[in-house]
Design an enzyme around this catalytic site. Structure first.
Site, short mmCIF file in Angstrom:
data_model
loop_
_atom_site.label_atom_id
_atom_site.label_comp_id
_atom_site.label_asym_id
_atom_site.label_seq_id
_atom_site.Cartn_x
_atom_site.Cartn_y
_atom_site.Cartn_z
N THR A 1 -4.55 8.56 -3.33
CA THR A 1 -4.14 9.94 -3.55
C THR A 1 -5.35 10.85 -3.42
O THR A 1 -6.49 10.39 -3.57
CB THR A 1 -3.51 10.11 -4.95
OG1 THR A 1 -3.19 11.49 -5.17
CG2 THR A 1 -4.44 9.64 -6.06
N CYS B 1 13.41 26.52 -0.65
CA CYS B 1 13.46 25.20 -0.02
C CYS B 1 14.84 24.57 -0.16
O CYS B 1 15.34 23.93 0.77
CB CYS B 1 12.39 24.29 -0.61
SG CYS B 1 10.70 24.74 -0.13
N LEU C 1 0.85 -1.19 0.00
CA LEU C 1 0.00 0.00 0.00
C LEU C 1 0.88 1.24 0.00
O LEU C 1 1.80 1.35 0.81
CB LEU C 1 -0.89 0.01 1.25
CG LEU C 1 -1.66 1.32 1.54
CD1 LEU C 1 -2.71 1.59 0.46
CD2 LEU C 1 -2.32 1.27 2.93
N ASP C 2 0.61 2.16 -0.90
CA ASP C 2 1.32 3.43 -0.95
C ASP C 2 0.33 4.54 -0.61
O ASP C 2 -0.56 4.87 -1.39
CB ASP C 2 1.92 3.66 -2.34
CG ASP C 2 2.81 4.91 -2.42
OD1 ASP C 2 2.84 5.66 -1.43
OD2 ASP C 2 3.44 5.12 -3.46
#
Length: 382
Positions: free
Chosen positions: A197, A354, A172-173
């Protein structure tokens, strides 16, 4: 033309009075209207007052308006953030932001899809020019890599090896992006993959490109998950969970892991527990985002999961962001008419600020490997 090099970098010749920012920037070896790559070229003097008053938000918004420029923004932010100016500029606003984060759940189910709509759904064409060929929108692993493509492939393989993936397993992502990990794991490790998502564009991309693989994708909030998996990965998604939901995330992972399962959590992290989200990033880039501290992650996993390994390679995010910025500049003309100059300055500021933050070790990149602590659970760390 979009490139900042096409804007005048010459410092104004009109004399001006010294400003508080002259003194503050001097501590970071930054000069206003200096001639070094990291010095600020001021185009509107009143911007200095706005920066002092509104701090991060004022700094970003005045840049987006073109009130000032810096040839090397990454170097500017590196110097600014490695010098702790907080005691000089701390205001009541910072306290209010921290307090609000404890009183309001800004990462509730109702708001779960906002970041997908505002950031990840900008357009797959745009991201395909910014990222590597697999559209991997997280830190690459540059230990033995020379290119962005190599670094992202190395990162995906590192995750698969840490999880000990084997044919027949289910992975599972959580926050699967454009499917880089699930497609790689399915192709190279023979596992069945499920991704979730909150981005419609990402979901459509996976369905379009990976139908030939044992990969399933769902447009779904992670809190709805209830299936069982041998392994779970979450790469670059935990930053959207928020500290009020960290425990819930771990409970969901516990619920979905088989007794001998492993969770790999790949996340940007902050150095201080009690600090607020950068207001400019929150407003313009990642709405409702919140970086976790190491202590907060440990608290969330307490009595649920066991930390088997903790890996910090935050300096690699500096290289990754600089590679993304190079791609952004190279392909900007293709999107200039669609997004406009304000978007260009916003994204240049985002990517390079960043990069400077990671270079200054102001923020980190961690991979946590966590195992199920139930009786019978076995940690399998590769």
């Amino acid at each position: 033309m979009g490139s900042e090099q096409q804007q005048s970098m010459a410092a104004p010749t009109t004399p001006r009075d010294q400003h508080l920012l002259d003194e503050l920037f001097a501590e970071a070896d930054i000069r206003i209207n200096g001639d070094r790559p990291w010095d600020m070229r001021l185009h509107r003097r009143s911007a200095l007052d706005e920066i002092v008053t509104r701090q991060s938000l004022g700094l970003g918004e005045t840049y987006m308006r073109g009130d000032w420029d810096v040839p090397a923004l990454d170097q500017f932010f590196y110097r600014l953030l490695r010098t702790d100016l907080t005691p000089h500029i701390r205001t009541w606003r910072n306290g209010l932001r921290i307090l609000r984060s404890y009183l309001v759940n800004r990462q509730s189910r109702r708001r779960a899809f906002e970041v997908g709509e505002r950031h990840y759904d900008l357009g797959n064409d745009f991201y395909s020019t910014l990222l590597d060929s697999r559209l991997t929108y997280s830190c690459g692993y540059w230990k033995d890599a020379d290119t962005l493509e190599e670094a992202q492939t190395a990162k995906l393989d590192l995750i698969c090896r840490k999880l000990g993936l084997k044919p027949g397993m289910r992975l599972l992502d959580i926050g699967c992006g454009w499917g880089s990990l699930v497609s790689y794991a399915a192709e190279h490790y023979g596992v069945e993959c499920v991704g979730v998502t909150v981005s419609r564009e990402q979901c459509a991309y996976i369905e379009q490109h990976f139908g030939h693989l044992p990969v399933t994708v769902h447009l779904r909030d992670y809190r709805q998950l209830d299936q069982h998996f041998d392994r779970i990965a979450s790469v670059g998604m935990f930053e959207h969970v928020g500290h009020r939901n960290h425990r819930t995330f771990m409970q969901v992972a516990k619920r979905c892991l088989k007794p001998d399962g492993l969770l790999l959590l790949h996340t940007i992290g902050k150095n201080q527990r009690h600090s607020s989200t950068d207001p400019w990033i929150d407003k313009y880039i990642f709405p409702n985002g919140e970086l976790p501290s190491a202590g907060q992650i440990g608290d969330a996993a307490d009595r649920l999961l066991v930390c088997e390994d903790l890996h910090n390679f935050g300096s690699d995010y500096d290289k990754t962001l600089m590679a993304w910025h190079e791609n952004f500049e190279k392909h900007w003309e293709r999107f200039a008419g669609q997004y406009g100059q304000r978007f260009y300055r916003m994204w240049r500021y985002y990517l390079l600020s960043c990069a400077g933050a990671f270079r200054a070790r102001h923020i980190q990149l961690w991979q946590w490997l966590l195992s199920d602590r139930r009786p019978g659970g076995v940690a399998r760390v590769s």
